[in-house]
Scaffold this motif. Structure first.
Motif, PDB file in Angstrom:
ATOM      1  N   LYS A 257       0.870  -1.165   0.000  1.00  0.00           N
ATOM      2  CA  LYS A 257       0.000   0.000   0.000  1.00  0.00           C
ATOM      3  C   LYS A 257       0.907   1.213   0.000  1.00  0.00           C
ATOM      4  CE  LYS A 257      -0.778   0.736   4.964  1.00  0.00           C
ATOM      5  NZ  LYS A 257      -1.845   0.856   5.963  1.00  0.00           N
ATOM      6  N   VAL A 258       0.322   2.375  -0.172  1.00  0.00           N
ATOM      7  CA  VAL A 258       1.143   3.584  -0.162  1.00  0.00           C
ATOM      8  C   VAL A 258       0.885   4.294   1.159  1.00  0.00           C
ATOM      9  CG1 VAL A 258       1.655   5.755  -1.338  1.00  0.00           C
ATOM     10  CG2 VAL A 258       1.007   3.734  -2.674  1.00  0.00           C
ATOM     11  N   ASP A 259       1.854   4.238   2.059  1.00  0.00           N
ATOM     12  CA  ASP A 259       1.701   4.864   3.380  1.00  0.00           C
ATOM     13  C   ASP A 259       2.748   5.968   3.495  1.00  0.00           C
ATOM     14  OD1 ASP A 259       1.334   5.524   6.015  1.00  0.00           O
ATOM     15  OD2 ASP A 259       1.125   3.448   6.703  1.00  0.00           O
ATOM     16  N   TYR A 260       2.252   7.225   3.530  1.00  0.00           N
ATOM     17  CA  TYR A 260       3.198   8.351   3.592  1.00  0.00           C
ATOM     18  C   TYR A 260       3.677   8.615   5.012  1.00  0.00           C
ATOM     19  CZ  TYR A 260       1.376   9.182  -1.085  1.00  0.00           C
ATOM     20  OH  TYR A 260       1.009   9.032  -2.393  1.00  0.00           O
ATOM     21  N   THR A 261       2.955   8.051   6.014  1.00  0.00           N
ATOM     22  CA  THR A 261       3.367   8.271   7.407  1.00  0.00           C
ATOM     23  C   THR A 261       3.521   6.923   8.115  1.00  0.00           C
ATOM     24  OG1 THR A 261       1.024   8.477   8.003  1.00  0.00           O
ATOM     25  CG2 THR A 261       2.255  10.534   7.651  1.00  0.00           C
ATOM     26  N   PRO A 262       4.435   6.102   7.610  1.00  0.00           N
ATOM     27  CA  PRO A 262       4.575   4.774   8.215  1.00  0.00           C
ATOM     28  C   PRO A 262       5.198   4.863   9.608  1.00  0.00           C
ATOM     29  CG  PRO A 262       6.320   5.145   6.622  1.00  0.00           C
ATOM     30  CD  PRO A 262       5.411   6.330   6.537  1.00  0.00           C
ATOM     31  N   THR A 289      -5.660  -7.315  -4.119  1.00  0.00           N
ATOM     32  CA  THR A 289      -6.534  -7.614  -2.963  1.00  0.00           C
ATOM     33  C   THR A 289      -7.641  -6.578  -2.732  1.00  0.00           C
ATOM     34  OG1 THR A 289      -4.497  -8.441  -1.986  1.00  0.00           O
ATOM     35  CG2 THR A 289      -6.442  -8.375  -0.560  1.00  0.00           C
ATOM     36  N   ASN A 290      -7.278  -5.295  -2.712  1.00  0.00           N
ATOM     37  CA  ASN A 290      -8.247  -4.255  -2.344  1.00  0.00           C
ATOM     38  C   ASN A 290      -8.788  -3.470  -3.539  1.00  0.00           C
ATOM     39  OD1 ASN A 290      -8.465  -4.654   0.341  1.00  0.00           O
ATOM     40  ND2 ASN A 290      -7.132  -2.963   0.966  1.00  0.00           N
ATOM     41  N   VAL A 291      -8.760  -4.071  -4.714  1.00  0.00           N
ATOM     42  CA  VAL A 291      -9.168  -3.332  -5.916  1.00  0.00           C
ATOM     43  C   VAL A 291     -10.645  -2.930  -5.868  1.00  0.00           C
ATOM     44  CG1 VAL A 291      -9.758  -5.374  -7.286  1.00  0.00           C
ATOM     45  CG2 VAL A 291      -8.959  -3.304  -8.440  1.00  0.00           C
ATOM     46  N   GLU A 292     -11.426  -3.628  -5.025  1.00  0.00           N
ATOM     47  CA  GLU A 292     -12.857  -3.284  -4.943  1.00  0.00           C
ATOM     48  C   GLU A 292     -13.094  -2.048  -4.076  1.00  0.00           C
ATOM     49  OE1 GLU A 292     -13.956  -7.105  -3.482  1.00  0.00           O
ATOM     50  OE2 GLU A 292     -14.805  -7.731  -5.393  1.00  0.00           O
ATOM     51  N   ARG A 293     -12.043  -1.582  -3.390  1.00  0.00           N
ATOM     52  CA  ARG A 293     -12.227  -0.443  -2.493  1.00  0.00           C
ATOM     53  C   ARG A 293     -11.755   0.854  -3.149  1.00  0.00           C
ATOM     54  NH1 ARG A 293     -10.071  -2.256   3.406  1.00  0.00           N
ATOM     55  NH2 ARG A 293     -10.754  -4.436   3.352  1.00  0.00           N
ATOM     56  N   ALA A 294     -12.644   1.848  -3.108  1.00  0.00           N
ATOM     57  CA  ALA A 294     -12.304   3.138  -3.711  1.00  0.00           C
ATOM     58  C   ALA A 294     -11.311   3.885  -2.829  1.00  0.00           C
ATOM     59  CB  ALA A 294     -13.570   3.957  -3.879  1.00  0.00           C
ATOM     60  N   GLY A 295     -10.686   4.888  -3.388  1.00  0.00           N
ATOM     61  CA  GLY A 295      -9.848   5.791  -2.600  1.00  0.00           C
ATOM     62  C   GLY A 295      -8.520   5.206  -2.192  1.00  0.00           C
ATOM     63  N   TYR A 296      -8.080   5.631  -1.004  1.00  0.00           N
ATOM     64  CA  TYR A 296      -6.764   5.241  -0.497  1.00  0.00           C
ATOM     65  C   TYR A 296      -6.919   4.440   0.792  1.00  0.00           C
ATOM     66  CZ  TYR A 296      -5.095   9.020  -3.500  1.00  0.00           C
ATOM     67  OH  TYR A 296      -4.822   9.832  -4.573  1.00  0.00           O
ATOM     68  N   THR A 297      -5.994   3.529   1.040  1.00  0.00           N
ATOM     69  CA  THR A 297      -5.958   2.846   2.328  1.00  0.00           C
ATOM     70  C   THR A 297      -5.396   3.812   3.365  1.00  0.00           C
ATOM     71  OG1 THR A 297      -5.617   0.732   1.253  1.00  0.00           O
ATOM     72  CG2 THR A 297      -4.993   0.860   3.549  1.00  0.00           C
ATOM     73  N   GLN A 298      -6.011   3.815   4.548  1.00  0.00           N
ATOM     74  CA  GLN A 298      -5.543   4.716   5.607  1.00  0.00           C
ATOM     75  C   GLN A 298      -4.118   4.377   6.027  1.00  0.00           C
ATOM     76  OE1 GLN A 298      -8.933   4.044   8.340  1.00  0.00           O
ATOM     77  NE2 GLN A 298      -8.477   6.125   8.988  1.00  0.00           N
ATOM     78  N   SER A 299      -3.463   5.356   6.592  1.00  0.00           N
ATOM     79  CA  SER A 299      -2.112   5.109   7.111  1.00  0.00           C
ATOM     80  C   SER A 299      -2.209   4.330   8.416  1.00  0.00           C
ATOM     81  CB  SER A 299      -1.411   6.436   7.365  1.00  0.00           C
ATOM     82  OG  SER A 299      -0.217   6.210   8.078  1.00  0.00           O
ATOM     83  N   GLU A 300      -1.205   3.515   8.657  1.00  0.00           N
ATOM     84  CA  GLU A 300      -1.133   2.756   9.905  1.00  0.00           C
ATOM     85  C   GLU A 300      -1.230   3.704  11.111  1.00  0.00           C
ATOM     86  OE1 GLU A 300      -1.015  -0.597  10.386  1.00  0.00           O
ATOM     87  OE2 GLU A 300      -0.844  -0.310  12.551  1.00  0.00           O
ATOM     88  N   LYS A 301      -0.666   4.892  10.938  1.00  0.00           N
ATOM     89  CA  LYS A 301      -0.622   5.855  12.055  1.00  0.00           C
ATOM     90  C   LYS A 301      -2.018   6.293  12.494  1.00  0.00           C
ATOM     91  CE  LYS A 301       3.394   8.289  12.991  1.00  0.00           C
ATOM     92  NZ  LYS A 301       4.525   8.975  12.404  1.00  0.00           N
ATOM     93  N   ASP A 302      -2.982   6.268  11.557  1.00  0.00           N
ATOM     94  CA  ASP A 302      -4.317   6.780  11.860  1.00  0.00           C
ATOM     95  C   ASP A 302      -4.983   6.076  13.034  1.00  0.00           C
ATOM     96  OD1 ASP A 302      -3.864   8.403   9.777  1.00  0.00           O
ATOM     97  OD2 ASP A 302      -5.353   7.531   8.417  1.00  0.00           O
TER      98      ASP A 302
END
Ligand SMILES: [Zn+2]
Ligand SMILES: [Zn+2]
Length: 649
Positions: A257-262, A289-302
């Motif tokens: 995934k793309v996490d800018y604040t890992p 895996t997550n192609v059915e989900r729109a947008g971005y995956t949240q950062s782990e930090k959230d």
């Protein structure tokens, strides 16, 4: 895929046997789809493997395997814990021999989420990406787990130059203890990945050459140069692979995934993907895996904020269940616990193991004084305790389930405790998870879980991130991987939406051989592929017949009929016995079983004087008349097992 490494239901039996029997019947040969387009047809399709030759191939496998196993036994292998064997070579443009193509062959992870394995082949060189397992579905009672059929690799074992592992999740490393028995190839992965593999191989008593790499390293194997690129995922040490081949660069994203604040402060190396995109990428294999989900995956930090809220409201102990392999999550939980003045106690076999390994390697930073053994928890007040445990999937033997059922010998959940389940249920596990949550409420605990609070984020890219990957790498050919059919097709459609030529997108099936040169690509062939079931120490000895029997036994039970006959005359020597297990409650079914006894007796009497050679006929006749009788009376079809004991009078 976030498979709980804990899966203690799976681990309860140690797989240490040297017995390696592969079952060719478990393999399936998929028919080739006529997917070649006009452009693709220009590569001349090779002769397809027909069913007969697949069977022949399976037979040949034994002899091929023997030599490989012998070789493996003779050749001493060593475990390299450091990167000293790293072969860093200068990038140079590979030259392709005339007419030679690159072959991409998925042996797992296509049409399924699990047992990921992809083969890349050019000329005499083969490399393998990942070697995972998957967990059995309800159609496979008693099976511990499932691994890919690697017949194709065992047949070409001397050409396998290396196995490259993207990260340490079970669906990427779980098949290694089995594959490495037949394939003596070096394994490459980042430090945590290698540490987890090492642990796995030690348990299975398998030796192999393990090599640690860092993101940015390049390993040269045969005609391939493999660069490791840092990505973000729900386990530390995840990498993508950029493989330079004689016909171009192939990028395999691994799970990402793309996490800018890992949590570890090192985001995915977007610049490196862009670098290859600028130079030109021949093919991209990307996580679906997550192609059915729109947008971005949240950062782990959230989710750190949710933990803070839960900890500040908690009056008693805080018990957090997480995937053992999610080191970032464990770090966040530990940070919050320490901030709120709580000591940390790890529970669950894999949680204790991974926490220790990750601390040793520096992936997990928790001061020694903040960690307490379960036996010493009594010294602390409930509001000074945080337990981090396995069991997010409601697995019966996991830490959390045992604590909830009061079957943990040292620690049970009680009134006033706060339980946080920091994961979402993997499809198929929902019922087990709900059962544990209900149980926790019943005993007076406060439960926080996925549906009601942000206690979990996925480790896989959503649609916008998948588009970013496609846009950065600008591949000529695209192959969606790591997904069920629906994910693969959706991902293919997504590529099309952002302007990729449909003819250059391949939704593959297991065993398909995709041949690529610089200009064209086509699925030209199939190799043997499929699933090998592992049960206890048996690898591949469970086939469809055994599964059918297990299902029948689990649904309608067993009736055994014991008939004692004179060996010479075939005369019935003692009364027939009818025994049942899991069919009816014997005490209230005396009439039914007595009548069954009569039917069996009259069948035996019918054959009086028969020769021994006819005894199988007696069994069949007895079986079918009892089957009919039981079905008429009960509408059930138990397994009927007539046993003839012959006595010489
Ligand atoms: Zn995965
Ligand atoms: Zn993963």
């Amino acid at each position: 895929m976030e498979i709980n490494t804990a899966q203690e239901t799976v681990k309860k039996k140690k797989k240490t046997s040297s017995q390696v029997k592969k079952n060719a019947t478990a393999s399936k040969k998929k028919t080739q789809k006529n997917t070649a387009t006009t452009a693709q047809k220009s590569i001349k399709p090779k002769k397809r493997v027909d069913k007969k030759s697949v069977i022949d191939v399976s037979k040949d496998k034994k002899s091929a395997k023997k030599t490989v196993a012998q070789k493996a036994a003779v050749k001493e292998t060593k475990i390299l814990k450091t990167a000293k064997k790293r072969e860093v070579k200068k990038e140079k443009k590979p030259t392709s021999k005339r007419g030679e193509t690159l072959k991409i062959i998925p042996l797992g992870g296509i049409g399924e989420i699990g047992k990921n394995m992809t083969v890349l082949e050019y000329g005499k060189d083969i490399i393998v990406i990942d070697c995972g397992l998957s967990f059995p579905d309800e159609e496979m009672p008693g099976v511990d787990f499932v691994i890919p059929d690697i017949t194709y690799l065992t047949q070409n074992a001397d050409r396998v130059r290396g196995i490259f592992i993207t990260h340490g999740h079970e669906d990427h490393i779980g098949g290694l203890p089995y594959a490495l028995r037949d394939i003596n190839a070096p394994v490459y992965g980042t430090r945590l990945t290698v540490a987890l593999i090492e642990h796995k191989l030690e348990e299975a008593k398998i030796k192999a050459e393990l090599n640690c790499v860092k993101p940015g390293d390049t390993v040269k194997k045969g005609c391939f140069s493999i660069e490791f690129i840092k990505t973000s995922h729900s386990i530390a040490g995840a990498v993508a692979l950029a493989i330079t081949t004689p016909v171009g660069v192939v990028i395999h994203t691994g799970d990402f995934k793309v996490d800018y604040t890992p949590i570890d402060g090192e985001p995915i190396d977007i610049a490196r993907f862009a670098h290859y995109g600028t130079k030109g990428v021949l093919a991209l294999l990307s996580d679906s895996t997550n192609v059915e989900r729109a947008g971005y995956t949240q950062s782990e930090k959230d989710i750190g904020k949710t933990f803070e809220r839960c900890f500040s409201a908690a009056k008693g102990r805080v018990i957090v269940a997480s995937f053992a392999s999610n080191i970032y999550r464990i770090q966040q939980i530990a940070n919050t616990a320490i901030a709120f003045g709580r000591v940390i106690c790890f529970q669950g076999r894999s949680m204790i193991m991974i926490a220790q390994v990750a601390r040793e390697l520096g992936y997990l930073n928790i001061p020694e004084e903040n960690i307490v053994d379960v036996d010493k928890l009594k010294r602390y007040e409930p509001d000074e305790i945080c337990v981090i445990t396995t069991g997010t999937q409601g697995e019966p033997m996991s830490g959390l389930t045992r604590m909830a059922n009061a079957s943990h010998n040292k620690l049970n959940v009680g009134k006033g405790d706060t339980v946080i389940i920091s994961a979402s249920a993997i499809p198929g596990n929902e019922v087990g998870v709900a059962r544990v949550i209900n149980r926790l409420y019943a005993i007076g605990a406060d439960v926080v879980y996925d549906n009601m609070a942000d206690v979990h984020v996925s480790g896989h890219a959503c649609r916008e991130e998948l588009k970013l990957m496609l846009t950065l790498t600008k591949p000529k050919f695209f192959i969606p991987v790591h997904g069920e059919e629906r994910h693969l097709h959706q991902h293919a459609r997504l590529a099309s939406e952002i302007g990729m030529d449909d003819n250059n997108v391949f939704v593959m099936e297991l065993g398909n051989v995709l041949e690529l040169n610089r200009r064209k690509g086509a699925i030209t062939n199939d190799v043997v592929c499929g699933s090998v079931m592992v049960d206890g120490s048996g690898v591949g000895d469970i086939g469809d017949a055994v599964l059918r029997e297990r299902k029948q036994l689990s649904q309608d039970g067993l009736v055994t009929v014991v008939v004692t006959l004179d060996k010479k005359t075939g005369k019935l020597l003692s009364p027939v016995e009818v025994l049942s297990k899991g069919f009816v409650f014997v005490k209230s079914s005396e009439d039914l079983l007595n009548e069954a006894k009569n039917i069996a007796t009259s069948t035996a009497e019918l054959f009086e004087g028969a020769h021994r050679s006819e005894w199988s006929t007696i069994k069949n006749t007895m079986g079918s008349s009892l089957k009919k009788y039981f079905f008429n009376k009960t509408k059930r079809t138990p397994m009927i097992m007539p046993i003839i004991i012959e006595i010489e009078v």
